[in-house]
Design a protein around this motif. Sequence first.
Motif: not given
Length: 671
Positions: A515, A555, A561, A573-574, A580
Amino acid sequence: MRTAMASMKTLFPCLLWGLQCVLCRDVFLPPGTLYRVAGFPLSLPCAVSGYDGPRTQDFEWFLIRDDAEGRQMGVVSTRDEGFPYAPFQARVKSGEVRVERDSGDKVRLVIQRLRADDQGKYECYTPSTDTTYQGNYSTTVPVKVIPDTLQISFSRSLSGQPVPEGAELTLTCSAGIQSEQLTHLSVTFGKRGEAGEASESGVGVREVISIDKLLAVVPGPAYRKRYEDGEITLEKRNGEAGVDVYVMKMRAVRPPDTGAYFCEASQWIRDPDRSWQKIAQRTLDIGNLTVQRLAESLSITSSPKGEVTLQVGSPLILTCEVLGLPSEVSSGLLVQWTKKGSESGGVAGSGGVEVLTHLNSSCLQGATQNMCVNAQVPSHSETLFFMLCYVKVEVARMSPNGVVSWGDDLSRASGGSMEKVAEGRYSLKLFSARPLDSGVYRCVVSVYAGERNPGVSTPATLTQRSEGVTVNLKSKDVLVAAVAHLPRGPLLKRGSTITLICNATVTTTGPAQAQVQWLRWPIPERGGKKIPSPAFDVTLPDPSVQKRPILVAALMYDGVAKIYTNGSEVSVERLSAGSYRLRVHAATMEDQGVYVCHAQAFGQDPHGGWYNTGAKAESNAVTVYLYARAADLVLIPLVIGVSSSLFVGIVIIATVTCCFMKRLARQRAIK
């Protein structure tokens, strides 16, 4: 003319006589007839006005008995000790009959205990001190002595045995009068200080509650709030033979209620001058009340005792037991389970119990109730200053009416339970324990003695907590690493898109997710603190000036998000398993600063639930500057009003500037 002179001669003596009457002596007694009760006091006020001579006047009292055929009997005098007649001599000598002076020209005749033969017409006489004898020197008032019919009794007295705090108290008193005259009855319940205290500290009599002569219920000043809250009531019930029953109830006694209680009945009559007079009174002692404090018997215990070590995913069961509650008292209980960091001060990932929570927005904004402090936490690359919170949270609570609510971690509502398993016994169950469930648990019990369903604003009688139960959770070894960088590209200008990459890796056995949170400090001014790094030097804000970073975006481990800024448009975003990306679109000057990526590891328990392992890492700091655009440089001299004759020079400066900026951009891209 002669008629007018005759009228003047007649009017002048009348005016003179009127003026003399205004200044003449006058003696005042209350209008009669007055009715008083045998065996109780008589108080007759007498005043004189319009007199000459000294301000202190003398008074003499006479009695004309109804059967004395108009013969006067001397009662008492302020100037002559030998004035009383034989029937009053002994009573005057003992003080039972006396004159009390209110002022120089106001006195009152007091007969402490009226007798039936004291009935008659009382005359107040003032010996003359005037230069001329004019006006009234005495006046009379009839007094009737009626028999004493006031009755008072009680059915049950207080035993003197200690009564537990919160128990209900009921006191009963019977009272009545049977009089041919129109009289009224009032009944008062009162208390004479605390037991054993009245003679030592001089604690006076306190009126608890009464029904007055007009049948209105009146609480004592010290009991008004409790009466308004319905804690104290007084009820009149019809009895037999004119004797009514008065019942006072205290819903829940308190330690200050300790003392000697009494019931007082008073007989009232309304005199011809419309004033109310108390003509008889009797007081009956009901007994002593001793209230035993709840703190002397109450105790809270929790189990298991001491320290508990569990595997992650195992159930955690804690029990709270309330002991010492009086069985005869109906009390409401508010039961809470609280948790705080281990007193050993261990840090997650170091083998101890976690004391510090993850960095969250409520902590950053100072909105949390926990104590936030500046702390230095070592990371894999450098040391950064940021806010950490010492945790003391409520896990769950059960209200007196049995409603269960969960504290800060609302997800526990579906992953745990709190139950009342027996009278005074409560359990807390967490079906699948997580590393962040580690800590010191305590059961906190608030007792509302005598209040089964207390209101929201009702204060607790007593609050106690149990000894702490330390819960340790054995978790898998988790390593977290985070590296942040700014992708190479053109120089960033106002309006450009800022792109930052965070590579976060979690090394452990079993499923795990990272995270990621992005934080930003303003670009430090001179005086900022330089923190060395193996790769480069970064200047961070002075903690004494800028204590808190701004949480930009996050995120979550489940892919959700969260954007925390209200300025520029932000997206996160990943890109891949451990990469990330944060983008700030149409950046403004407020978006430049020192950015840090903060990564936390979440693991999956055997039941499929995700939990915070407590392992975390902070990336290196990345400084983002925004350069001015060429259009901005061109507009500056135009705004300040440069003359058109300099237009050629402006074009040359703008052209050189643009070429220089493009050359810098090409060199940066080659590197």
